[in-house]
Write a protein that holds these residues in place. Sequence first.
Motif, PDB file in Angstrom:
ATOM      1  N   VAL A 354      49.042-120.307  36.440  1.00 44.69           N
ATOM      2  CA  VAL A 354      48.035-121.298  36.047  1.00 44.69           C
ATOM      3  C   VAL A 354      48.286-122.588  36.830  1.00 44.69           C
ATOM      4  CG1 VAL A 354      49.441-122.078  34.093  1.00 44.69           C
ATOM      5  CG2 VAL A 354      46.993-122.533  34.114  1.00 44.69           C
ATOM      6  N   ALA A 355      47.217-123.182  37.362  1.00 40.17           N
ATOM      7  CA  ALA A 355      47.359-124.337  38.244  1.00 40.17           C
ATOM      8  C   ALA A 355      47.668-125.600  37.451  1.00 40.17           C
ATOM      9  CB  ALA A 355      46.086-124.534  39.064  1.00 40.17           C
ATOM     10  N   PHE A 356      48.469-126.468  38.057  1.00 37.70           N
ATOM     11  CA  PHE A 356      48.841-127.734  37.444  1.00 37.70           C
ATOM     12  C   PHE A 356      47.610-128.591  37.192  1.00 37.70           C
ATOM     13  CE2 PHE A 356      51.010-131.466  36.373  1.00 37.70           C
ATOM     14  CZ  PHE A 356      50.690-132.511  37.222  1.00 37.70           C
ATOM     15  N   ASP A 357      47.450-129.010  35.949  1.00 36.72           N
ATOM     16  CA  ASP A 357      46.318-129.876  35.597  1.00 36.72           C
ATOM     17  C   ASP A 357      46.716-130.635  34.341  1.00 36.72           C
ATOM     18  OD1 ASP A 357      43.983-131.094  34.756  1.00 36.72           O
ATOM     19  OD2 ASP A 357      42.715-129.406  35.361  1.00 36.72           O
ATOM     20  N   GLN A 358      47.245-131.819  34.546  1.00 35.43           N
ATOM     21  CA  GLN A 358      47.844-132.556  33.443  1.00 35.43           C
ATOM     22  C   GLN A 358      46.807-132.944  32.380  1.00 35.43           C
ATOM     23  OE1 GLN A 358      49.955-136.568  33.952  1.00 35.43           O
ATOM     24  NE2 GLN A 358      51.571-135.014  33.987  1.00 35.43           N
ATOM     25  N   ALA A 359      45.622-133.366  32.827  1.00 34.62           N
ATOM     26  CA  ALA A 359      44.601-133.799  31.869  1.00 34.62           C
ATOM     27  C   ALA A 359      44.155-132.635  30.993  1.00 34.62           C
ATOM     28  CB  ALA A 359      43.414-134.408  32.617  1.00 34.62           C
ATOM     29  N   ALA A 360      43.920-131.501  31.636  1.00 36.82           N
ATOM     30  CA  ALA A 360      43.491-130.320  30.882  1.00 36.82           C
ATOM     31  C   ALA A 360      44.585-129.887  29.912  1.00 36.82           C
ATOM     32  CB  ALA A 360      43.147-129.187  31.841  1.00 36.82           C
ATOM     33  N   ALA A 361      45.843-129.952  30.373  1.00 36.36           N
ATOM     34  CA  ALA A 361      46.965-129.566  29.513  1.00 36.36           C
ATOM     35  C   ALA A 361      47.026-130.475  28.296  1.00 36.36           C
ATOM     36  CB  ALA A 361      48.264-129.636  30.302  1.00 36.36           C
ATOM     37  N   LYS A 362      46.845-131.766  28.555  1.00 38.77           N
ATOM     38  CA  LYS A 362      46.963-132.746  27.480  1.00 38.77           C
ATOM     39  C   LYS A 362      45.926-132.480  26.387  1.00 38.77           C
ATOM     40  CE  LYS A 362      47.804-137.689  26.957  1.00 38.77           C
ATOM     41  NZ  LYS A 362      48.055-138.946  27.692  1.00 38.77           N
ATOM     42  N   SER A 363      44.686-132.230  26.809  1.00 41.72           N
ATOM     43  CA  SER A 363      43.640-132.027  25.803  1.00 41.72           C
ATOM     44  C   SER A 363      43.825-130.693  25.094  1.00 41.72           C
ATOM     45  CB  SER A 363      42.256-132.119  26.449  1.00 41.72           C
ATOM     46  OG  SER A 363      42.104-131.128  27.436  1.00 41.72           O
ATOM     47  N   ALA A 364      44.275-129.664  25.835  1.00 45.88           N
ATOM     48  CA  ALA A 364      44.471-128.349  25.211  1.00 45.88           C
ATOM     49  C   ALA A 364      45.601-128.398  24.188  1.00 45.88           C
ATOM     50  CB  ALA A 364      44.764-127.306  26.277  1.00 45.88           C
ATOM     51  N   LEU A 365      46.671-129.107  24.516  1.00 44.43           N
ATOM     52  CA  LEU A 365      47.809-129.176  23.603  1.00 44.43           C
ATOM     53  C   LEU A 365      47.468-130.011  22.378  1.00 44.43           C
ATOM     54  CD1 LEU A 365      50.631-129.501  26.250  1.00 44.43           C
ATOM     55  CD2 LEU A 365      50.270-127.584  24.689  1.00 44.43           C
ATOM     56  N   ALA A 366      46.685-131.068  22.603  1.00 43.22           N
ATOM     57  CA  ALA A 366      46.258-131.889  21.461  1.00 43.22           C
ATOM     58  C   ALA A 366      45.380-131.060  20.527  1.00 43.22           C
ATOM     59  CB  ALA A 366      45.512-133.126  21.958  1.00 43.22           C
ATOM     60  N   ALA A 367      44.474-130.289  21.130  1.00 37.70           N
ATOM     61  CA  ALA A 367      43.581-129.452  20.327  1.00 37.70           C
ATOM     62  C   ALA A 367      44.367-128.416  19.535  1.00 37.70           C
ATOM     63  CB  ALA A 367      42.556-128.767  21.234  1.00 37.70           C
ATOM     64  N   ALA A 368      45.448-127.918  20.134  1.00 31.19           N
ATOM     65  CA  ALA A 368      46.259-126.893  19.461  1.00 31.19           C
ATOM     66  C   ALA A 368      47.229-127.512  18.464  1.00 31.19           C
ATOM     67  CB  ALA A 368      47.014-126.076  20.493  1.00 31.19           C
ATOM     68  N   GLY A 369      47.297-128.842  18.454  1.00 32.00           N
ATOM     69  CA  GLY A 369      48.171-129.512  17.504  1.00 32.00           C
ATOM     70  C   GLY A 369      49.643-129.471  17.867  1.00 32.00           C
ATOM     71  N   VAL A 370      49.947-129.249  19.144  1.00 34.35           N
ATOM     72  CA  VAL A 370      51.352-129.199  19.576  1.00 34.35           C
ATOM     73  C   VAL A 370      51.843-130.609  19.865  1.00 34.35           C
ATOM     74  CG1 VAL A 370      52.957-128.324  21.301  1.00 34.35           C
ATOM     75  CG2 VAL A 370      51.032-126.905  20.554  1.00 34.35           C
ATOM     76  N   LYS A 371      52.838-131.067  19.086  1.00 34.01           N
ATOM     77  CA  LYS A 371      53.374-132.412  19.296  1.00 34.01           C
ATOM     78  C   LYS A 371      54.823-132.387  19.785  1.00 34.01           C
ATOM     79  CE  LYS A 371      50.447-135.046  16.128  1.00 34.01           C
ATOM     80  NZ  LYS A 371      49.453-133.973  15.908  1.00 34.01           N
ATOM     81  N   THR A 372      55.589-131.416  19.314  1.00 38.44           N
ATOM     82  CA  THR A 372      56.983-131.315  19.753  1.00 38.44           C
ATOM     83  C   THR A 372      57.299-129.876  20.133  1.00 38.44           C
ATOM     84  OG1 THR A 372      57.819-130.857  17.549  1.00 38.44           O
ATOM     85  CG2 THR A 372      57.711-133.172  18.203  1.00 38.44           C
ATOM     86  N   ILE A 373      58.242-129.758  21.098  1.00 36.29           N
ATOM     87  CA  ILE A 373      58.717-128.444  21.541  1.00 36.29           C
ATOM     88  C   ILE A 373      60.238-128.487  21.565  1.00 36.29           C
ATOM     89  CG2 ILE A 373      58.914-126.917  23.554  1.00 36.29           C
ATOM     90  CD1 ILE A 373      56.066-127.623  24.263  1.00 36.29           C
ATOM     91  N   HIS A 374      60.864-127.444  21.046  1.00 39.05           N
ATOM     92  CA  HIS A 374      62.321-127.369  21.070  1.00 39.05           C
ATOM     93  C   HIS A 374      62.759-126.473  22.235  1.00 39.05           C
ATOM     94  CE1 HIS A 374      66.265-125.669  19.307  1.00 39.05           C
ATOM     95  NE2 HIS A 374      66.518-126.805  19.922  1.00 39.05           N
ATOM     96  N   MET A 375      63.525-127.059  23.149  1.00 38.59           N
ATOM     97  CA  MET A 375      64.005-126.313  24.315  1.00 38.59           C
ATOM     98  C   MET A 375      65.515-126.148  24.229  1.00 38.59           C
ATOM     99  SD  MET A 375      61.709-127.764  27.443  1.00 38.59           S
ATOM    100  CE  MET A 375      62.643-129.227  27.788  1.00 38.59           C
ATOM    101  N   ILE A 376      66.009-124.991  24.610  1.00 42.72           N
ATOM    102  CA  ILE A 376      67.450-124.825  24.767  1.00 42.72           C
ATOM    103  C   ILE A 376      67.742-124.491  26.225  1.00 42.72           C
ATOM    104  CG2 ILE A 376      67.810-124.114  22.375  1.00 42.72           C
ATOM    105  CD1 ILE A 376      68.177-121.247  23.391  1.00 42.72           C
ATOM    106  N   THR A 377      68.893-124.941  26.694  1.00 43.68           N
ATOM    107  CA  THR A 377      69.242-124.707  28.087  1.00 43.68           C
ATOM    108  C   THR A 377      70.757-124.630  28.246  1.00 43.68           C
ATOM    109  OG1 THR A 377      68.821-125.441  30.350  1.00 43.68           O
ATOM    110  CG2 THR A 377      69.310-127.149  28.742  1.00 43.68           C
TER     111      THR A 377
END
Lengths: 532, 338
Positions: A354-377
């Motif tokens: 999927v191509a990089f598109d920050q604006a589209a990502a921002k609106s899609a994540l807001a619509a999905a209600g994603v505010k935090t993500i837990h990452m382990i590394t």
Amino acid sequence: MKKSKRLLAAVLAAVIACAGLTACAGGSKSSTAAESGAASAADTSKSRAQDTLIYAQGADPRGLDPALVDDGESAKIMVNIYEGLLKYDKDSTKVLPSLAESWDVSDDGLTYTFHLKKGVKFQDGTDFNAEAVKFNIDRQLAPNVTEDMGYAGFVFGSVKDVEAVDENTVKINMKAACTPFLNNLAMCLGAPMVSPKALKDNNNNVNEHPVGTGPYKFVSWTKGQNVVLTRNDEYWGDKALTKNVIFKFIKDNSARVVALSNGEADMIDGIDATVVSQIESAGNKIYEAPGMNINYLAYNTTKAPFTDAKVRAAVSQAINVPELVKSLYQGYADPATSVLPTFMEGYDESIKQVAFDQAAAKSALAAAGVKTIHMITYTNPRPYNTANGQALAEAIQGYLRNAGVEATIDAYDWTTYKEKVKAGDYDVCFYGWTGDNGDPDNFMNLMADKDPTMNVARYDNADFKAMIAKGLATKAGDERNKIYTDLEKKAAEEAVWLPISHGKTLCGYRSNVKDFYYHMTGVVFLSGVSKS
Amino acid sequence: MFKYIVKRILMLIPVLLGVSVIVFLIMRVFSPDPAPIVLGQHATVEAANAWRAANGLDAPLYIQFFNFIKGAVTGDLGTSYYTKTPVTQEIFSRFPATIELALAAIIFASLFGIIIGVVSAVKKNSFFDHAGMVLALIGVSMPIFWLGILLIILFAGVWHILPSGGRIDPLLQPMAASGFYLIDTLAIGDTEAFVDVLRHLILPALALGMYSMAIITRMTRSSMLETLNQDYIRTARAKGVSEGKVISHHALRNAMIPVTTVIGLQLGSLLGGAVLTETVFSWPGIGNYTVECILKSDFPVVQGVVLLIACIFVLINLVVDVVYAFIDPRIKFSKKEG
């Protein structure tokens, strides 16, 4: 002088104590290093230097028996001593004839018939023939296989039995159709042919007495110091150009670079981007080898909201992979557009993430209600991620913040990290894979495996698994390659992972070394390398 | 004296028992499971269980410990999990390198340490004294790995006058005999190789010995100062004994008693393996190898090496006590003291 006598007494007492200590520990033992041939009187160290290639690597081999080891340091030495039935092409992982001149596969994929090269001998003078092949494979099949034969199951796990049809024909019967078997036979672990005589003489363990058919034969191994090889003058093919090869073990990366510029090594590996200019300014050369690996971010597909492919795609869309890779790896890793490295069959340019598109990502994540993500590394550098997992996670964290998502990062040392991955309490984790056999199944199966420490995305898709099974059973060729291209496209569409980079391997060598190359499977074939 | 030595050797037994319990428990409790490391990334659960059973790791800890002790008493330290080579073979293919480096380092440290210490004491509060103490302070403070890398970069990387690491040019490497390359190259009369071994020893011995030299310098200086203030020194001077003889015969000999202790302790720790120096200089000794085995959860090797190091340390202390008797004849270890 009394003073000097006292000092001498102290030194002698210390030496005596050392001698006594060896007895205390259970009796003096002679060194395990094999006897080296004494240099002839006419030889000088200067002419020996001209006739010798010195390759410096980071550690001792674990051993030199291809059935009993699983590490790259052993593999680099073994490929110069041993050969398998098949070998890889120079610039890809396509398999080519080696000790087998040709082979036939039955229509049902259950029988492989190999036609062996005639007149080939092991370095101990014994014949390479069908019985030798059977011996080598049988020792890695039940009931002979032992649990410390790390790659026996991987390479020969699908083999039912082996028949020596005649002197130069071997028939291998399979439990089930398994096309990756051909790529397995080209591997440097498990697959190489060892002299049956050497195995019988050494209690089925030639870790310290390797005997193969290759262009170099073993001379000695001084533990912690070096392995010495010399040309096999009875080699069936093109003889090695340089008479002697010494693999030297220099653990510290900085020390290896100094050894190269000081003339103590002709070739070195295991370097990173920060020393490239230092090597080149000393008049030495850099070799950049493509790596058979993938560095990736995986979503936990069993945990909401990442059960949803759209949400996964939205997060991927927020990350500018080419920019990230360039910044983090300074040109010494390639941005990944696919799971498979580009030189592998199954890769195709049409595969796109999927191509990089920050604006589209921002609106899609807001619509999905994603505010935090837990990452382990993980905190260490890895072969596929030389910058280490923490740096990678922090770079991703920056992109996610720009897309309106706050990412939390928990970092662990590699051993602990694997336990955390197994426990499964994460939204996103970072992982990578260094391939084994150059077959596309080796990579794509990572999204179908039932083991959560392999399939860290925990992706469980019936269609995907059906295609994986079909790929295993389909004969090599365009039809099979298309299966893996389709698998890649499905993985991209489903956004199971975000592939990030394929790491390169950097080597340095002196300017008087000709035709050096490092194979993408992580080994060096030195028979074609020479010094001017 | 003989009775004293026997008693000290017998004391070795409880010491070794204690050390082996400690190292055994630390390795078993804190190290990760060796099975995945030994068997690799494709190992099945069944293979891992079979491997553990084959290596006795499925037995209760006390049985494992008992088996370890039983083996150790008969000189069998087991087999390396990772390389499948007997532990004694692995240790003794590397230990000569550690001994050679440790001896070179302690010789360098002792010679320079004692000389600098004596000069500092005799010329107290002079330029020489201050310079000596600064040098000692630097030696104590500088990390070995940094000093090692610095020496490599200068002498090998920039000036190209010394090798960057290893024990010998592999083109000159002698047939393995004792494993002590200085001895082996002398034995075969290969002058070029002998000189090459010395050249390879210079930088690691310097890096490794710097800390010990600093300790020895400070101990020598303080011990000499104390000795030089004794009445018998004044008496010797009053007799007209030359200053050189006063310093070397009367003062230094007595000052050497605590210095000998320090040298012995330093040698003991050097013989336990100098991990950082061995890593930086690619020196194929026992310390670096042991750390790698700890990281690989290779229990038999780690247990075997620690046991050996404990033996070394205790016996070095015994040797130091015996050397006392040569330095100071009044120390007899009489029956009363025993």
